[in-house]
Design a protein around this motif. Structure first.
Motif, short mmCIF file in Angstrom:
data_model
loop_
_atom_site.label_atom_id
_atom_site.label_comp_id
_atom_site.label_asym_id
_atom_site.label_seq_id
_atom_site.Cartn_x
_atom_site.Cartn_y
_atom_site.Cartn_z
N LEU A 189 0.83 -1.21 0.00
CA LEU A 189 0.00 0.00 0.00
C LEU A 189 0.86 1.25 0.00
O LEU A 189 0.54 2.25 -0.66
CB LEU A 189 -0.91 0.00 1.23
N GLY A 190 1.99 1.20 0.72
CA GLY A 190 2.87 2.35 0.80
C GLY A 190 3.54 2.70 -0.51
O GLY A 190 4.11 3.79 -0.66
N GLU A 191 3.49 1.79 -1.46
CA GLU A 191 4.07 2.04 -2.79
C GLU A 191 3.06 2.63 -3.76
O GLU A 191 3.40 2.98 -4.89
CB GLU A 191 4.65 0.73 -3.33
N ARG A 192 1.80 2.76 -3.34
CA ARG A 192 0.79 3.39 -4.18
C ARG A 192 1.02 4.89 -4.23
O ARG A 192 1.46 5.50 -3.25
CB ARG A 192 -0.62 3.12 -3.63
N PRO A 193 0.69 5.53 -5.33
CA PRO A 193 0.93 6.98 -5.44
C PRO A 193 0.09 7.82 -4.51
O PRO A 193 0.46 8.95 -4.17
CB PRO A 193 0.61 7.28 -6.91
N ASN A 194 -1.06 7.30 -4.08
CA ASN A 194 -1.95 8.09 -3.22
C ASN A 194 -1.84 7.74 -1.74
O ASN A 194 -2.58 8.28 -0.91
CB ASN A 194 -3.41 7.92 -3.66
N VAL A 195 -0.92 6.82 -1.39
CA VAL A 195 -0.79 6.38 0.01
C VAL A 195 0.64 6.63 0.49
O VAL A 195 1.60 6.23 -0.17
CB VAL A 195 -1.15 4.89 0.17
N ILE A 196 0.76 7.27 1.64
CA ILE A 196 2.06 7.50 2.26
C ILE A 196 2.05 6.85 3.64
O ILE A 196 1.15 7.11 4.45
CB ILE A 196 2.37 9.01 2.41
N VAL A 197 3.04 6.00 3.90
CA VAL A 197 3.17 5.34 5.19
C VAL A 197 4.49 5.77 5.81
O VAL A 197 5.54 5.66 5.18
CB VAL A 197 3.12 3.80 5.05
N GLN A 198 4.44 6.27 7.04
CA GLN A 198 5.64 6.66 7.76
C GLN A 198 5.65 6.02 9.15
O GLN A 198 4.59 5.67 9.68
CB GLN A 198 5.73 8.18 7.89
N VAL A 199 6.84 5.88 9.72
CA VAL A 199 7.00 5.24 11.02
C VAL A 199 7.74 6.20 11.95
O VAL A 199 8.69 6.87 11.55
CB VAL A 199 7.79 3.92 10.89
N VAL A 200 7.28 6.25 13.21
CA VAL A 200 7.99 6.99 14.26
C VAL A 200 8.67 5.98 15.17
O VAL A 200 8.00 5.27 15.92
CB VAL A 200 7.03 7.87 15.08
N PRO A 201 10.01 5.87 15.12
CA PRO A 201 10.71 4.90 15.99
C PRO A 201 10.54 5.23 17.47
O PRO A 201 10.48 6.39 17.87
CB PRO A 201 12.18 5.06 15.56
N GLN A 202 10.47 4.19 18.29
CA GLN A 202 10.27 4.37 19.72
C GLN A 202 11.42 5.13 20.36
O GLN A 202 11.23 5.84 21.36
CB GLN A 202 10.12 3.01 20.40
N GLU A 203 12.61 5.01 19.79
CA GLU A 203 13.78 5.65 20.39
C GLU A 203 13.67 7.17 20.44
O GLU A 203 14.40 7.83 21.17
CB GLU A 203 15.04 5.27 19.61
#
Length: 280
Positions: A189-203
């Motif tokens: 899904l994160g590779e779709r042009p209309n979907v952006i997936v980001q992660v916030v590391p616990q550190e």
């Protein structure tokens, strides 16, 4: 002893009683909605939505109305009763679902579980089961949640951004293969042009949305609303100042998050069972 009979003629349903009191007090005061907005400093349309039952408004707004009408504590008490009524969560959620279907863009932050729009059927089933759903009701809820994913399909699909706390990726399904399928689905899904997936590391530690699942909806008229949810309830936030405060918190968290490219690498390392330390 027979039940006590209401003699006021007012509604005994908390939200409707709150709405009736708002209308009555403004009528007695002789204010138009625009005059009320100008006097109190909020967009007059907010008061119209409150009087039609579309929103309860915020405690700050209600306190200002109590002061304006000379009814100290009355409206705030009615507001608290309406906000605490368990039937109101269902009503608010139904309205949110209607707005979600109309949205031209959506952006989201997840504390510990994936948003419904990104869930596989197995993930949705496990999550809803953990919440107490069983039998046919569980099947119905799973089907409804999976059906929502169609919102992100097609040429006219809205833009969607989700920022995931690392805790989301550290909370697997019991079935390892189903968890792997969910993570692979997330990467795709994160590779779709209309979907952006980001992660916030616990550190990175504590931040502005550490314990707040939030979804923002940009509507066709340019107006933005927010849905803020805990494990037990949710609130549709429509008042402009409150939404702007939430957006500022969201922007601060987005500044901390890994880029979409680094986030995909992070998720892939989770799939591979590595330590998930961000690459340098």
């Amino acid at each position: 002893m027979p039940p006590r009979r209401a003699v006021t003629g007012r509604s005994q349903e908390p939200r409707q009683r709150f709405v009736e009191e708002l209308r009555l007090l403004r009528s007695r005061k002789g204010d138009t909605l625009r005059q009320l907005g100008e006097t109190l400093g909020w967009d007059w349309s907010l008061f119209g939505k409150m009087e039609s039952g579309h929103t309860l408004g915020s405690p700050e707004v209600v306190e200002a109305l109590d002061q304006h009408y000379g009814t100290p504590g009355l409206l705030l008490t009615l507001w608290e009763l309406a906000a605490g009524d368990p039937t109101q969560f269902r009503e608010r959620y139904r309205r949110y679902m209607t707005l979600e279907a109309e949205a031209v863009s959506l952006w989201h932050y997840a504390v510990s579980v994936l948003p419904g729009l990104l869930q596989t059927e197995a993930y949705a089933r496990d999550l809803l089961s953990a919440g107490g759903s069983r039998g046919q009701e569980l099947t119905r809820q799973v089907q409804a949640r999976i059906g929502r994913r169609e919102l992100l399909d097609g040429d006219a699909a809205p833009r969607f951004r989700t920022i995931l706390s690392e805790a989301v990726l550290r909370t697997p399904l019991e079935n390892a293969e189903e968890w792997r399928a969910q993570l692979e689905h997330l990467v795709a899904l994160g590779e779709r042009p209309n979907v952006i997936v980001q992660v916030v590391p616990q550190e990175l530690g504590l931040h502005a949305l550490t314990n707040t699942d939030t979804m923002f909806l940009r509507l066709p008229d340019g107006h933005t609303v927010a849905w803020v949810e805990t494990g037990y309830s949710g609130q549709l936030v429509e008042e402009t100042a409150a939404v702007e405060r939430l957006q500022l918190s969201y922007d601060l968290v987005r500044d901390l998050a890994l880029s979409p490219v680094e986030s995909r690498k992070f998720i892939r390392r989770t799939l591979e069972g590595d330590s998930c330390e961000p690459s340098t």
